[in-house]
Motif scaffolding. Sequence first.
Motif, short mmCIF file in Angstrom:
data_model
loop_
_atom_site.label_atom_id
_atom_site.label_comp_id
_atom_site.label_asym_id
_atom_site.label_seq_id
_atom_site.Cartn_x
_atom_site.Cartn_y
_atom_site.Cartn_z
N MET A 1 -21.04 -37.06 -19.77
CA MET A 1 -20.43 -35.85 -19.23
C MET A 1 -21.34 -34.66 -19.51
SD MET A 1 -16.71 -34.16 -20.12
CE MET A 1 -17.08 -34.16 -21.88
N THR A 2 -21.68 -33.94 -18.45
CA THR A 2 -22.47 -32.73 -18.60
C THR A 2 -21.57 -31.58 -19.00
OG1 THR A 2 -24.03 -33.47 -16.90
CG2 THR A 2 -24.04 -31.13 -17.46
N LYS A 3 -21.88 -30.98 -20.13
CA LYS A 3 -21.04 -29.89 -20.61
C LYS A 3 -21.42 -28.58 -19.93
CE LYS A 3 -19.53 -31.86 -24.93
NZ LYS A 3 -19.10 -31.57 -26.32
N ALA A 24 -12.49 -23.05 -25.07
CA ALA A 24 -13.23 -23.51 -26.25
C ALA A 24 -12.72 -24.86 -26.75
CB ALA A 24 -13.15 -22.46 -27.36
N ALA A 25 -11.46 -25.17 -26.45
CA ALA A 25 -10.88 -26.43 -26.90
C ALA A 25 -11.20 -27.60 -25.98
CB ALA A 25 -9.36 -26.28 -27.03
N ARG A 26 -11.79 -27.32 -24.84
CA ARG A 26 -12.06 -28.37 -23.87
C ARG A 26 -13.34 -29.12 -24.21
NH1 ARG A 26 -10.40 -26.33 -17.85
NH2 ARG A 26 -12.01 -27.86 -17.37
N ASP A 27 -13.33 -30.43 -24.00
CA ASP A 27 -14.50 -31.25 -24.29
C ASP A 27 -15.64 -31.01 -23.31
OD1 ASP A 27 -13.25 -32.41 -26.48
OD2 ASP A 27 -12.47 -34.10 -25.31
N ASP A 28 -15.31 -30.55 -22.09
CA ASP A 28 -16.35 -30.36 -21.09
C ASP A 28 -17.01 -28.99 -21.16
OD1 ASP A 28 -14.04 -29.07 -20.21
OD2 ASP A 28 -14.54 -29.34 -18.10
N ILE A 29 -16.61 -28.16 -22.12
CA ILE A 29 -17.18 -26.83 -22.28
C ILE A 29 -17.99 -26.78 -23.56
CG2 ILE A 29 -16.68 -24.38 -22.58
CD1 ILE A 29 -16.04 -25.30 -19.80
N ALA A 30 -19.24 -26.36 -23.45
CA ALA A 30 -20.12 -26.27 -24.62
C ALA A 30 -20.10 -24.88 -25.24
CB ALA A 30 -21.55 -26.64 -24.25
N ILE A 31 -20.07 -23.84 -24.39
CA ILE A 31 -20.14 -22.45 -24.86
C ILE A 31 -19.17 -21.61 -24.06
CG2 ILE A 31 -21.60 -20.38 -25.00
CD1 ILE A 31 -24.00 -22.20 -25.40
N VAL A 32 -18.50 -20.69 -24.74
CA VAL A 32 -17.66 -19.71 -24.07
C VAL A 32 -18.15 -18.31 -24.47
CG1 VAL A 32 -15.34 -18.84 -23.67
CG2 VAL A 32 -15.68 -21.27 -24.18
N ASN A 69 -28.82 -19.24 -20.52
CA ASN A 69 -27.77 -20.26 -20.51
C ASN A 69 -26.64 -19.77 -19.61
OD1 ASN A 69 -26.21 -22.48 -21.02
ND2 ASN A 69 -25.76 -21.96 -23.14
N PRO A 70 -26.90 -19.69 -18.30
CA PRO A 70 -25.95 -19.05 -17.38
C PRO A 70 -24.64 -19.82 -17.25
CG PRO A 70 -27.70 -20.12 -16.17
CD PRO A 70 -28.09 -20.18 -17.61
N PRO A 71 -23.55 -19.13 -17.02
CA PRO A 71 -22.24 -19.79 -16.95
C PRO A 71 -22.00 -20.53 -15.64
CG PRO A 71 -22.00 -17.44 -16.62
CD PRO A 71 -23.43 -17.67 -16.96
N ASP A 72 -21.24 -21.60 -15.73
CA ASP A 72 -20.75 -22.31 -14.55
C ASP A 72 -19.41 -21.72 -14.10
OD1 ASP A 72 -22.63 -24.87 -14.58
OD2 ASP A 72 -21.94 -24.54 -16.63
N LEU A 73 -18.75 -21.02 -15.01
CA LEU A 73 -17.44 -20.43 -14.74
C LEU A 73 -17.40 -19.02 -15.31
CD1 LEU A 73 -14.38 -20.42 -14.03
CD2 LEU A 73 -13.98 -21.55 -16.23
N VAL A 74 -17.04 -18.05 -14.46
CA VAL A 74 -16.86 -16.67 -14.90
C VAL A 74 -15.45 -16.25 -14.53
CG1 VAL A 74 -17.62 -14.27 -14.68
CG2 VAL A 74 -19.30 -16.13 -14.55
#
Length: 239
Positions: A1-3, A24-32, A69-74
């Motif tokens: 899984m790509t975070k 932050a609690a999600r496994d698929d998210i590395a940084i918030v 380290n640009p976001p995938d979600l804003v």
Amino acid sequence: MTKKTACVFGASGGIGAALVAQLAARDDIAIVHAGARRQVDGGAKVRPFRFDLLDEASIQDAAQGMADNPPDLVIVATGVLAFEGGAGPEKSLKAIDPAAMAQMLAVNTIGPAVIAKHMLPLLPRDHRGVFAALSARVGSIGDNRLGGWHSYRASKAALNMLLRNFAIELRRTHKEAIVVGLHPGTVDTALSHPFQRNVPEGQLTTPQQAATNLLSVIDGLTAAQSGDVFAWDGEPIPF
């Protein structure tokens, strides 16, 4: 899984803080990345930053700080319904005050637009990316049956139009990008507190439930839906 990397503007508010915690609690998210006017606390995944919604330089600096380290979600979780010491949303045209209206547009429309200006170019070009801004059902012209609340309605209607514009422009370079407005429902936060007395029983949600609902909607969106506005339950809201 790509975070993935996520970013929340307005991380000190009720909904914003709940969004940061759940992301932050999600496994698929590395940084918030968590932005607010004051430093917010967070766990190991949270990267706090400061910004002022009315100061473009601070937003530009924030975007530049995420460039590596640009976001995938804003998510833009900012907004105001009434100003401290003010009379609240206008009930009639007699209550319109030019300065208060300009301030409402600055916070609810121009601020998110400036965030989009600096953050949309950072979204990925080769895979799905999402830019979502909190809007409101009362910003719908087609759904307006009661009138009133002139400045707030106008600020959210204008925001919805800008999001549609941004979606059209972005799809030329970011084919899988999604730009949407989200209506969280009536949430038990400082924004809605003065107006909760008229909320029907069972229709007031906690920030945590609102965040869960909004992230569920975001997870289900496709590029074909970019430019639209959705309610907390995934139903589209007319312009």
